[in-house]
Design a protein around this motif. Structure first.
Motif, PDB file in Angstrom:
ATOM      1  N   LEU A  89       0.796  -1.225   0.000  1.00 32.42           N
ATOM      2  CA  LEU A  89       0.000   0.000   0.000  1.00 32.42           C
ATOM      3  C   LEU A  89       0.829   1.277   0.000  1.00 32.42           C
ATOM      4  CD1 LEU A  89      -2.949  -0.809   2.424  1.00 32.42           C
ATOM      5  CD2 LEU A  89      -2.718  -1.297  -0.028  1.00 32.42           C
ATOM      6  N   LYS A  90       2.058   1.215   0.487  1.00 31.56           N
ATOM      7  CA  LYS A  90       2.846   2.445   0.578  1.00 31.56           C
ATOM      8  C   LYS A  90       4.101   2.412  -0.293  1.00 31.56           C
ATOM      9  CE  LYS A  90       5.558   1.291   4.660  1.00 31.56           C
ATOM     10  NZ  LYS A  90       6.047   1.840   5.906  1.00 31.56           N
ATOM     11  N   THR A 106      -0.771   1.719  11.802  1.00 31.19           N
ATOM     12  CA  THR A 106       0.626   2.000  12.106  1.00 31.19           C
ATOM     13  C   THR A 106       1.439   1.416  10.958  1.00 31.19           C
ATOM     14  OG1 THR A 106       0.826  -0.022  13.434  1.00 31.19           O
ATOM     15  CG2 THR A 106       0.325   2.018  14.621  1.00 31.19           C
ATOM     16  N   GLU A 107       2.714   1.777  10.920  1.00 33.14           N
ATOM     17  CA  GLU A 107       3.559   1.334   9.817  1.00 33.14           C
ATOM     18  C   GLU A 107       4.733   0.512  10.294  1.00 33.14           C
ATOM     19  OE1 GLU A 107       4.620   4.214   6.714  1.00 33.14           O
ATOM     20  OE2 GLU A 107       3.323   5.639   7.760  1.00 33.14           O
ATOM     21  N   GLY A 108       5.121  -0.434   9.459  1.00 38.12           N
ATOM     22  CA  GLY A 108       6.354  -1.179   9.615  1.00 38.12           C
ATOM     23  C   GLY A 108       7.236  -0.829   8.430  1.00 38.12           C
ATOM     24  N   ALA A 109       8.360  -1.503   8.295  1.00 37.10           N
ATOM     25  CA  ALA A 109       9.310  -1.189   7.226  1.00 37.10           C
ATOM     26  C   ALA A 109       8.654  -1.247   5.843  1.00 37.10           C
ATOM     27  CB  ALA A 109      10.497  -2.133   7.288  1.00 37.10           C
ATOM     28  N   GLY A 110       7.930  -2.299   5.548  1.00 34.37           N
ATOM     29  CA  GLY A 110       7.319  -2.411   4.228  1.00 34.37           C
ATOM     30  C   GLY A 110       5.838  -2.684   4.285  1.00 34.37           C
ATOM     31  N   CYS A 111       5.237  -2.472   5.447  1.00 37.22           N
ATOM     32  CA  CYS A 111       3.832  -2.836   5.581  1.00 37.22           C
ATOM     33  C   CYS A 111       3.064  -1.831   6.429  1.00 37.22           C
ATOM     34  CB  CYS A 111       3.704  -4.231   6.184  1.00 37.22           C
ATOM     35  SG  CYS A 111       4.589  -4.437   7.712  1.00 37.22           S
ATOM     36  N   VAL A 112       1.756  -2.035   6.408  1.00 27.26           N
ATOM     37  CA  VAL A 112       0.832  -1.208   7.167  1.00 27.26           C
ATOM     38  C   VAL A 112       0.060  -2.156   8.088  1.00 27.26           C
ATOM     39  CG1 VAL A 112      -1.232   0.243   6.986  1.00 27.26           C
ATOM     40  CG2 VAL A 112       0.613   0.467   5.299  1.00 27.26           C
ATOM     41  N   ILE A 129      -5.282   0.168  -2.776  1.00 25.72           N
ATOM     42  CA  ILE A 129      -5.149  -1.124  -3.457  1.00 25.72           C
ATOM     43  C   ILE A 129      -5.007  -0.910  -4.965  1.00 25.72           C
ATOM     44  CG2 ILE A 129      -6.359  -3.278  -4.026  1.00 25.72           C
ATOM     45  CD1 ILE A 129      -7.601  -3.039  -1.131  1.00 25.72           C
ATOM     46  N   ARG A 130      -5.800  -0.012  -5.537  1.00 25.75           N
ATOM     47  CA  ARG A 130      -5.695   0.256  -6.983  1.00 25.75           C
ATOM     48  C   ARG A 130      -4.327   0.835  -7.340  1.00 25.75           C
ATOM     49  NH1 ARG A 130     -11.099   1.929  -6.105  1.00 25.75           N
ATOM     50  NH2 ARG A 130     -10.527   4.126  -6.195  1.00 25.75           N
ATOM     51  N   ILE A 131      -3.804   1.704  -6.489  1.00 22.51           N
ATOM     52  CA  ILE A 131      -2.466   2.270  -6.722  1.00 22.51           C
ATOM     53  C   ILE A 131      -1.427   1.144  -6.690  1.00 22.51           C
ATOM     54  CG2 ILE A 131      -0.657   3.740  -5.744  1.00 22.51           C
ATOM     55  CD1 ILE A 131      -3.033   5.569  -4.739  1.00 22.51           C
ATOM     56  N   ALA A 132      -1.491   0.287  -5.674  1.00 24.97           N
ATOM     57  CA  ALA A 132      -0.548  -0.828  -5.570  1.00 24.97           C
ATOM     58  C   ALA A 132      -0.685  -1.759  -6.773  1.00 24.97           C
ATOM     59  CB  ALA A 132      -0.772  -1.592  -4.266  1.00 24.97           C
ATOM     60  N   TRP A 133      -1.906  -1.993  -7.206  1.00 24.88           N
ATOM     61  CA  TRP A 133      -2.165  -2.896  -8.325  1.00 24.88           C
ATOM     62  C   TRP A 133      -1.564  -2.363  -9.627  1.00 24.88           C
ATOM     63  CZ3 TRP A 133      -3.000  -7.695  -8.921  1.00 24.88           C
ATOM     64  CH2 TRP A 133      -3.444  -8.193 -10.130  1.00 24.88           C
ATOM     65  N   SER A 134      -1.462  -1.055  -9.763  1.00 22.37           N
ATOM     66  CA  SER A 134      -0.948  -0.454 -11.009  1.00 22.37           C
ATOM     67  C   SER A 134       0.569  -0.597 -11.143  1.00 22.37           C
ATOM     68  CB  SER A 134      -1.342   1.018 -11.083  1.00 22.37           C
ATOM     69  OG  SER A 134      -0.627   1.774 -10.119  1.00 22.37           O
ATOM     70  N   ARG A 135       1.220  -1.124 -10.136  1.00 21.98           N
ATOM     71  CA  ARG A 135       2.683  -1.267 -10.132  1.00 21.98           C
ATOM     72  C   ARG A 135       3.160  -2.123 -11.316  1.00 21.98           C
ATOM     73  NH1 ARG A 135       5.925  -1.886  -5.115  1.00 21.98           N
ATOM     74  NH2 ARG A 135       7.976  -1.631  -5.964  1.00 21.98           N
ATOM     75  N   GLU A 136       4.228  -1.681 -11.929  1.00 21.08           N
ATOM     76  CA  GLU A 136       4.892  -2.409 -13.009  1.00 21.08           C
ATOM     77  C   GLU A 136       6.084  -3.164 -12.428  1.00 21.08           C
ATOM     78  OE1 GLU A 136       4.046  -2.113 -16.405  1.00 21.08           O
ATOM     79  OE2 GLU A 136       2.334  -0.846 -15.922  1.00 21.08           O
ATOM     80  N   ASP A 137       6.642  -4.105 -13.195  1.00 23.81           N
ATOM     81  CA  ASP A 137       7.913  -4.716 -12.784  1.00 23.81           C
ATOM     82  C   ASP A 137       8.910  -3.596 -12.548  1.00 23.81           C
ATOM     83  OD1 ASP A 137       6.905  -7.232 -13.008  1.00 23.81           O
ATOM     84  OD2 ASP A 137       8.021  -7.777 -14.793  1.00 23.81           O
ATOM     85  N   ASP A 138       9.743  -3.754 -11.554  1.00 22.60           N
ATOM     86  CA  ASP A 138      10.651  -2.684 -11.166  1.00 22.60           C
ATOM     87  C   ASP A 138      12.076  -3.223 -11.010  1.00 22.60           C
ATOM     88  OD1 ASP A 138      11.260  -0.033 -10.352  1.00 22.60           O
ATOM     89  OD2 ASP A 138      11.180  -0.647  -8.266  1.00 22.60           O
ATOM     90  N   PRO A 139      12.782  -3.464 -12.127  1.00 28.02           N
ATOM     91  CA  PRO A 139      14.113  -4.046 -12.014  1.00 28.02           C
ATOM     92  C   PRO A 139      15.123  -3.152 -11.308  1.00 28.02           C
ATOM     93  CG  PRO A 139      13.482  -3.774 -14.334  1.00 28.02           C
ATOM     94  CD  PRO A 139      12.342  -3.293 -13.484  1.00 28.02           C
ATOM     95  N   ALA A 140      14.833  -1.876 -11.176  1.00 29.04           N
ATOM     96  CA  ALA A 140      15.786  -0.976 -10.519  1.00 29.04           C
ATOM     97  C   ALA A 140      15.474  -0.744  -9.052  1.00 29.04           C
ATOM     98  CB  ALA A 140      15.811   0.364 -11.260  1.00 29.04           C
TER      99      ALA A 140
END
Length: 141
Positions: A89-90, A106-112, A129-140
């Motif tokens: 989500l973040k 509350t937040e953790g390193a990579g989670c909510v 969720i829609r924002i997270a879903w729009s993620r592309e492969d991120d090789p960098a």
């Protein structure tokens, strides 16, 4: 390079959610799975023994001493005893900017972490969720 430990399995998502503790996590887990299914358009898959994931993206992460590479769910959750743990989500700047509008979390390193699903704004959750879903492969990454 080490093999990633968290990867898709054939385990039953409904069976996993039905076994969640405490009892309220069963209902919250099924509700969250429904919300994520509605927003992503895909069925959930178990990732490892305790994560319900939707979709996936490929990542490559390099440090000075090693490179890690693998696949990870675009959006996922785990109905843990202390809180619902939400992943993805973040990760995107747009999601990180929207997160303060979610409600009780509350937040953790990579989670909510969400103690009760009823304490968050469902419309904001769906947007995240829609924002997270729009993620592309991120090789960098």
């Amino acid at each position: 390079m080490a093999e990633p430990k968290t990867k898709p399995t054939d385990a039953s998502v409904p069976d996993f959610l039905d076994a969640a503790q405490p009892a309220r996590r069963v209902e919250e887990g099924h509700r969250l799975a429904t919300i994520m299914r509605e927003e992503t358009g895909v069925e959930p898959v178990m990732w490892g023994p305790s994560m319900v994931g939707f979709g996936s993206f490929h990542y490559v992460s390099a440090s000075r001493t090693s490179t890690a590479e693998g696949d990870w769910p675009k959006v996922a959750f785990s109905p843990r005893k202390r809180a619902l743990t939400l992943y993805g989500l973040k990760d995107q700047p747009e999601g990180a900017a929207l997160l303060p509008e979610l409600g009780g979390y509350t937040e953790g390193a990579g989670c909510v972490y969400v103690k009760r699903l009823e304490q968050v704004d469902e419309d904001v959750l769906r947007r995240l969720i829609r924002i997270a879903w729009s993620r592309e492969d991120d090789p960098a990454r």
